[in-house]
Scaffold this active site. Structure first.
Site, short mmCIF file in Angstrom:
data_model
loop_
_atom_site.label_atom_id
_atom_site.label_comp_id
_atom_site.label_asym_id
_atom_site.label_seq_id
_atom_site.Cartn_x
_atom_site.Cartn_y
_atom_site.Cartn_z
N GLY A 102 0.62 -10.33 -18.04
CA GLY A 102 -0.41 -9.81 -16.77
C GLY A 102 0.03 -8.97 -15.70
CB THR A 103 3.98 -7.55 -15.65
OG1 THR A 103 4.06 -8.09 -17.10
CG2 THR A 103 4.40 -6.88 -14.82
CG HIS A 190 -32.32 -34.24 -45.86
ND1 HIS A 190 -31.27 -34.20 -46.31
CD2 HIS A 190 -32.44 -35.46 -45.33
CE1 HIS A 190 -30.62 -34.90 -46.27
NE2 HIS A 190 -31.04 -35.96 -45.44
CB SER A 320 -43.86 -8.12 -31.19
OG SER A 320 -44.24 -7.29 -32.47
CE LYS A 326 -44.18 -12.21 -33.63
NZ LYS A 326 -43.19 -13.50 -33.22
CD GLU A 333 -35.84 -15.16 -30.03
OE1 GLU A 333 -36.26 -15.61 -30.76
OE2 GLU A 333 -36.12 -14.51 -28.87
#
Length: 461
Positions: A102-103, A190, A320, A326, A333
């Site tokens: 980072g000079t 499961h 959509s 929709k 997400e």
């Protein structure tokens, strides 16, 4: 950065450099701009703020120690405070992917502050000037200041932004768990039928998971409070006043109102990037838990006609471009994507942390960018998750009841009465014939008051 068509000539140890006339930065920054046109991204605002805090604190300490004349020190402090406030952000132009350690970034700060301080004193950039190395960088090196700036920026962002956001998420999940506690539903292991559970119990698990992360993050943040200002190049404290480290760290603490302290061992601090690595491990774990929680909520809200549909999420936008009406779990997400980025960032910080040799890690610009980016992403994503999703979740009680009553997991309630093997056969028959456990028991004449009580879902939670 500049739209100016006029330039000034500055010199460094390699010769003359042409710089836009309205730029506060100087020759070394300009060389970095020309050499490292890589990502188009500069280091985050929080890092630049931390650089300003360090430069102001150093100037004050050097003035108090009699090494920096008061007029210069005061001008540097004023210019550095403008860096802290963000006034000079347009002049921080070095790419994230730059000279190791980072000079270039440190010189960007030194040059901007030196030239702005010169201007504050009423001098021209071509005249008698405050020097970026001799004055602004006095008692410092890139190696101690860049490293310390990572810690300062990380600690400030965690304490003031991320921890409150984590606490907000925990509080909302806890509130939602209480609200949803009366709702009975089928549990699933499961992804198949299991014993009944209360919807609020699922949410209480989410809440406690987040609560534990809060405490882990608090503990990991404590490592960030160690800052090795005064270590200069390799930890030997060369070219500093004996009281410099104590004074500069005290001033950083006053400026930030956070408990920064000297490292236990200066050489360990200079050699390693332990604190960001430790915090990133917590952030990675948090991201893993958030992926699990958001994935669960997507499953529980799936449908609305062909999935579990046990909860509904707030509708925040159409889902959509081809299927009318929709609505997707968009906020969940988004959080999942943020978490994927954070997990990838942890791998980046870890591999960069392994790249140090001997007295310094030269990958610190990458660590700074990735570490602070992860904090920023989570700090922004969590309030959105709370306000646009969690707080508006509602139970679909009829669907919960329907799935629960149809669950083959209910047969577990009678296994201690009729035995595991017989209970298994009853469950398998119900599954093969697509009828309920109660129907099979009734046909076999086994639906006694004791069995009916054992099948009551409320007795199983």
């Amino acid at each position: 950065m500049s739209s100016s068509k006029t330039f000034r000539i500055e010199r460094d140890t390699l010769g003359e450099v042409r710089i836009p006339s309205d730029a506060y930065y100087g020759a070394q920054t300009q060389r970095a701009v020309e050499n490292y046109q890589i990502s188009g991204r500069s280091l985050p605002r929080s890092f630049i703020r931390a650089q300003g805090i360090i430069k102001a604190s150093a100037a004050k300490a050097n003035m108090e120690n009699g090494l920096l004349q008061p007029s210069y020190a005061k001008a540097i402090i004023k210019a550095a405070e403008e860096v802290v406030d963000g006034t000079l952000d347009d002049h921080f132009v070095v790419d994230v992917y730059q000279a190791g350690a980072g000079t270039s970034q440190n010189m960007n700060a030194n040059e901007v502050i030196a030239n702005r301080a010169t201007e504050i004193l009423g001098e021209t950039l071509e005249g008698n000037r405050i020097h970026p190395n001799d004055h602004v960088n006095m008692s410092q090196s890139t190696n101690d200041t860049f490293h310390a700036a990572i810690h300062i920026a990380g600690a400030e962002n965690i304490v003031h932004r991320l921890l409150p956001a984590v606490q907000q998420l925990h509080n909302e999940l806890k509130r939602k768990s209480i609200e949803l506690m009366p709702v009975m539903k089928s549990g699933r292991t499961h992804l198949h039928d299991a014993l009944p559970i209360r919807l609020g119990q699922e949410f209480s698990g989410y809440a406690e998971t987040v609560h534990e992360i809060y405490h882990q993050l608090e503990k990991a943040t404590d490592y960030l409070y160690e800052i090795g200002l005064g270590g200069t190049a390799i930890g030997t404290r060369n070219n500093i006043h004996p009281q410099y480290s104590e004074k500069v760290i005290k001033e950083v603490s006053r400026f930030t109102n956070l408990p920064f302290r000297e490292p236990v061992d200066m050489f360990s601090f200079m050699q390693n990037t332990n604190a960001p690595i430790r915090v990133m491990l917590v952030l990675k774990e948090f991201a893993m838990h958030l992926i699990k929680i958001t994935s669960d909520l997507r499953l529980l809200s799936s449908g609305p006609r062909t999935g579990f549909a046990e909860i509904t999420l707030p509708s925040v936008q159409p889902g959509s471009t081809i299927m009318p009406g929709k609505v997707n779990p968009a906020v969940l997400e988004m959080v999942h994507m943020v978490c994927c980025q954070v997990i990838g960032g942890e791998a980046s910080v870890t591999t960069a942390g392994m790249a140090g040799q001997l007295e310094i890690n030269v990958m610190m610009p990458l660590i700074a960018h990735t570490f602070l980016d992860a904090i920023e992403l989570l700090s922004n994503a969590l309030p959105t998750l709370v306000t646009k999703c969690i707080s508006g979740i509602e139970a679909e009680e009829e669907n919960c009841k329907q799935w629960m009553n149809a669950s083959l997991g209910l047969v577990t309630g009678i296994s201690s009465i009729v035995g595991y093997d017989r209970a298994s056969k009853i469950g398998m028959e119900a599954d093969e014939r697509k009828i309920s456990i109660q129907q099979v028991l009734e046909e076999q004449g086994l639906l006694t008051p004791e069995i009916e009580k054992a099948l009551d879902p409320k007795g199983m939670v």
